[in-house]
Design an enzyme around this catalytic site. Structure first.
Site, PDB file in Angstrom:
ATOM      1  N   HIS A 170      38.184  34.644  46.893  1.00  0.00           N
ATOM      2  CA  HIS A 170      36.981  35.058  46.188  1.00  0.00           C
ATOM      3  C   HIS A 170      36.455  36.369  46.739  1.00  0.00           C
ATOM      4  O   HIS A 170      36.087  37.286  46.006  1.00  0.00           O
ATOM      5  CB  HIS A 170      35.906  33.972  46.280  1.00  0.00           C
ATOM      6  N   HIS A 191      34.057  39.665  38.199  1.00  0.00           N
ATOM      7  CA  HIS A 191      32.782  39.169  37.676  1.00  0.00           C
ATOM      8  C   HIS A 191      32.204  40.136  36.661  1.00  0.00           C
ATOM      9  O   HIS A 191      32.652  41.270  36.542  1.00  0.00           O
ATOM     10  CB  HIS A 191      31.788  38.954  38.812  1.00  0.00           C
ATOM     11  N   HIS A 200      38.238  32.336  37.450  1.00  0.00           N
ATOM     12  CA  HIS A 200      37.800  31.161  38.206  1.00  0.00           C
ATOM     13  C   HIS A 200      38.546  29.901  37.778  1.00  0.00           C
ATOM     14  O   HIS A 200      38.735  28.988  38.573  1.00  0.00           O
ATOM     15  CB  HIS A 200      36.286  30.999  38.087  1.00  0.00           C
ATOM     16  N   HIS A 319      25.018  30.074  36.173  1.00  0.00           N
ATOM     17  CA  HIS A 319      25.976  30.323  37.243  1.00  0.00           C
ATOM     18  C   HIS A 319      25.366  31.081  38.410  1.00  0.00           C
ATOM     19  O   HIS A 319      25.466  30.685  39.568  1.00  0.00           O
ATOM     20  CB  HIS A 319      27.188  31.101  36.690  1.00  0.00           C
ATOM     21  N   HIS A 323      24.271  29.778  42.592  1.00  0.00           N
ATOM     22  CA  HIS A 323      24.691  30.508  43.799  1.00  0.00           C
ATOM     23  C   HIS A 323      23.487  30.842  44.678  1.00  0.00           C
ATOM     24  O   HIS A 323      23.474  30.574  45.875  1.00  0.00           O
ATOM     25  CB  HIS A 323      25.361  31.828  43.402  1.00  0.00           C
ATOM     26  N   PHE A 340      28.940  36.816  47.052  1.00  0.00           N
ATOM     27  CA  PHE A 340      30.323  36.617  46.605  1.00  0.00           C
ATOM     28  C   PHE A 340      31.333  36.587  47.759  1.00  0.00           C
ATOM     29  O   PHE A 340      32.297  35.843  47.728  1.00  0.00           O
ATOM     30  CB  PHE A 340      30.744  37.722  45.626  1.00  0.00           C
ATOM     31  N   HIS A 353      31.681  25.613  40.446  1.00  0.00           N
ATOM     32  CA  HIS A 353      32.513  26.283  39.450  1.00  0.00           C
ATOM     33  C   HIS A 353      33.257  25.311  38.541  1.00  0.00           C
ATOM     34  O   HIS A 353      33.688  25.689  37.453  1.00  0.00           O
ATOM     35  CB  HIS A 353      33.449  27.304  40.104  1.00  0.00           C
TER      36      HIS A 353
HETATM   37 CU1  C2O Z   1      33.224  34.265  41.555  1.00  0.00          CU
HETATM   38 CU2  C2O Z   1      30.437  31.995  41.091  1.00  0.00          CU
HETATM   39  O1  C2O Z   1      31.542  33.396  41.486  1.00  0.00           O
END
Ligand code: C2O
Length: 583
Positions: A170, A191, A200, A319, A323, A340, A353
């Site tokens: 990632h 992203h 992902h 999303h 995070h 990230f 995810h």
């Molecule tokens: Cu690659 Cu939720 O991020």
């Protein structure tokens, strides 16, 4: 184990039920239900590019699976204007440096380099894995899951399947460690574009297979954090046991259970209001604010495109919120989930995810078609974009987007849970909307933009024409400081200057990003918010202008918006052209 029955002789299960019982589990899937391709021929030659010939034409019209090539599609979208993104060259992976400040970002997350890469296609599916809702798993499942993660943590550090190497995938794909192959020093970033869901999906796919291999259980399926359902709106309990292998200490201690996830990040402290906000956000990002598939998936990102052309509604909404909500404010960069580069170090990342990926599946296969404008991107630059991963045998493999479009073909499905947001359309708000528009003395947008967003702003935007209801609000050339958490909400004809209640018709949508290390200056993003339902709910379709309020949810500067305008929703055939990058 049940063996695979070819669909030519046994009808595939009919389409996926919309509201099955929560306990509904498929343990012996036969093959993908939507495409009546002979599974046998598909499976006997997983490298075959020639499944098209075996597809009944009706099925091409009704639904397409991952095995079909782009050429077979009757595309209503604009043709490619460049080339697909190519996988990174691993031995060119570098330590990211901020070119603007010269600051060494001091993270080396490059994978081990191997010479041999093989082209990968998902193997035949003999038994469907069912990813369970993380709040509903059994003690046996938790035991197995922890055992798998524990074994992953114990692998030698240089094994590409080890815990940190997996986390670093990632980091490398998201923080400027790779350049776009053949594009000079242009960063590769997965992203804030249409690559978000496919990247992902593949990442979790191999992660899941590695875990399964480590415990000798090829049916092992990752859990998903069901944050779109009130019952799943806390961190799943199994993740907060400090003795568990899936535990991570770098999380916001104020947001451990029973804290209710705040997808709106409005600061509202009433849990019931937060749940209602969450359901409104889900309805908005899955249904109400999207005029075409790019609004949901993210904007086109091809060879040569600058990073961050524009995140889709789901990526920038729920999303991003998850995070940032979980990331630890005691850490310098919100580690682990809040940045990230470190997100993959928290096992909860893959669970989060799982649900993000589930949203893509829901969009494609479960949302009623009158609510979802288009389900697929047919542009070859999307379908042929490629990544590299290490598989469960530590073999480096090259995968393409077109092979991950159908989760069933990849061998997994999701436990069925009902979708309480599916009809969570906010109630009409007509009287208030009328007061706002007659009383507004707000300046015209044209006098304010480009706008540095440093507080709440309110302005008027002219509609394309009076009485035309099918319009989109376009926020263009959004430039952000990539290293910060930034978020703002958009309201239309709202009287409130700092709304923390989102469950109302005036809420039009959100922009937000997860902080990351950025090597180079980031490109500019464009987002679009469909206004059709909002006009109806507020009875303002016949007005000449609307009053827009932008409410930042972050502290301090960091966002500049180049322009804002209303456009007529393009007819379907022009959707991709409208979404094409302006550069
Ligand atoms: Cu690659 Cu939720 O991020």
């Amino acid at each position: 184990m049940a063996s695979l029955l070819p669909c030519t002789t046994t009808p595939c299960p009919s389409s996926r039920p919309l509201f099955p019982k929560p306990s509904h589990f498929i343990t012996n899937a036969k093959c993908t239900p939507r495409l009546h391709i002979s599974c046998q021929s598909q499976n006997n030659d997983s490298n075959s590019q020639n499944v098209e010939g075996k597809v009944d034409r009706r099925n091409v019209l009704f639904g397409l699976g991952a095995g079909l090539s782009a050429a077979n599609l009757v595309s209503t979208q604009a043709p490619a204007s460049a080339n697909p993104i190519q996988p990174p060259v691993l031995d060119k992976c570098g330590v990211a440096t901020n070119l603007n400040t010269g600051e060494q970002l001091d993270i080396n997350c490059c994978p081990p380099v191997t010479e041999r890469i093989i082209d990968y296609r998902p193997p035949p599916v003999f038994q469907m894995k069912i990813r369970p809702s993380a709040h509903r798993v059994s003690p046996e499942y938790i035991f197995k899951y922890n055992m798998a993660i524990d074994r992953m943590r114990r692998l030698p550090k240089d094994d590409p399947r080890s815990f940190m190497q997996q986390a670093n995938i990632h980091c490398a794909y998201c923080n400027g460690a790779y350049d776009q192959a053949g594009q000079g020093t242009l960063d590769l970033q997965v992203h804030n574009s249409w690559l978000f869901f496919p990247f992902h999906r593949w990442y979790l796919y191999f992660y899941e297979r590695i875990l399964g291999k480590l415990i000798g259980d090829p049916t092992f399926a990752l859990p998903f954090w069901n944050w779109d359902n009130p019952k799943g709106m806390t961190i799943p309990p199994m993740f907060v046991d400090p003795k568990a292998a899936i535990y991570d200490s770098k999380r916001n201690q104020a947001n451990l259970p029973p804290a209710v996830i705040d997808l709106g990040m409005t600061g509202n402290t009433d849990p019931l209001q937060v749940v209602s906000n969450n359901l409104t956000i889900m309805y908005s990002e899955m249904i109400r604010s999207n005029a075409d598939v790019f609004d949901f998936m993210g904007q086109p990102y091809r060879e040569g495109t600058a990073v961050n052309p524009g995140p889709g509604s789901s990526e920038r909404g729920s999303h991003t919120a998850v995070h940032v909500w979980v990331g630890d404010p005691r850490e310098k960069s919100g580690e682990n989930l809040g940045n990230f580069y470190s997100a993959g170090r928290d096992p909860l990342f893959y669970c989060h995810h799982g649900n993000v990926d589930r949203m893509w599946t829901l969009w494609q296969y479960y949302l009623p078609s009158n609510k979802v404008p288009e389900k697929r991107i047919t542009d070859p630059d999307f379908l042929n974009a490629a990544f590299v991963f290490y598989d469960e045998n530590a073999q480096l493999v090259r995968v393409t987007v077109k092979d991950c479009l159908d989760n069933l073909r990849m061998g997994y499905d999701y436990e069925r849970i009902d979708l309480p947001w599916l009809d969570y359309r906010p109630p009409p708000q007509t009287a208030k909307a009328r007061i706002i528009r007659t009383a507004s003395t707000a300046p015209l947008a044209s006098t304010l933009f480009p706008l540095k967003l440093e507080g709440v702003v309110r302005f008027q935007v002219p509609k394309t024409k009076k009485g035309k209801a099918d319009e989109l609000l376009v926020l263009e050339n959004i430039t952000v400081d990539a290293t910060k958490f930034l978020k703002f909400d958009v309201f239309v004809n709202d009287e409130d200057d700092n709304a923390s209640e989102l469950d109302k018709a005036a809420y039009a949508g959100t922009y937000a990003q997860v902080p990351h290390k950025a090597e180079k200056k980031t490109g500019t993003s464009t987002i679009r918010l469909k206004l059709t339902d909002l006009y109806d709910d507020m009875d303002i379709a016949d007005d000449d202008t609307i009053v827009v309020t932008l409410v930042p949810r972050h502290q301090g500067p960091g966002v500049t918006i180049g322009g804002i305008k209303i456009i007529e929703a393009p007819p379907k055939a022009d959707a991709a052209a409208a979404a094409a990058p302006s550069s």
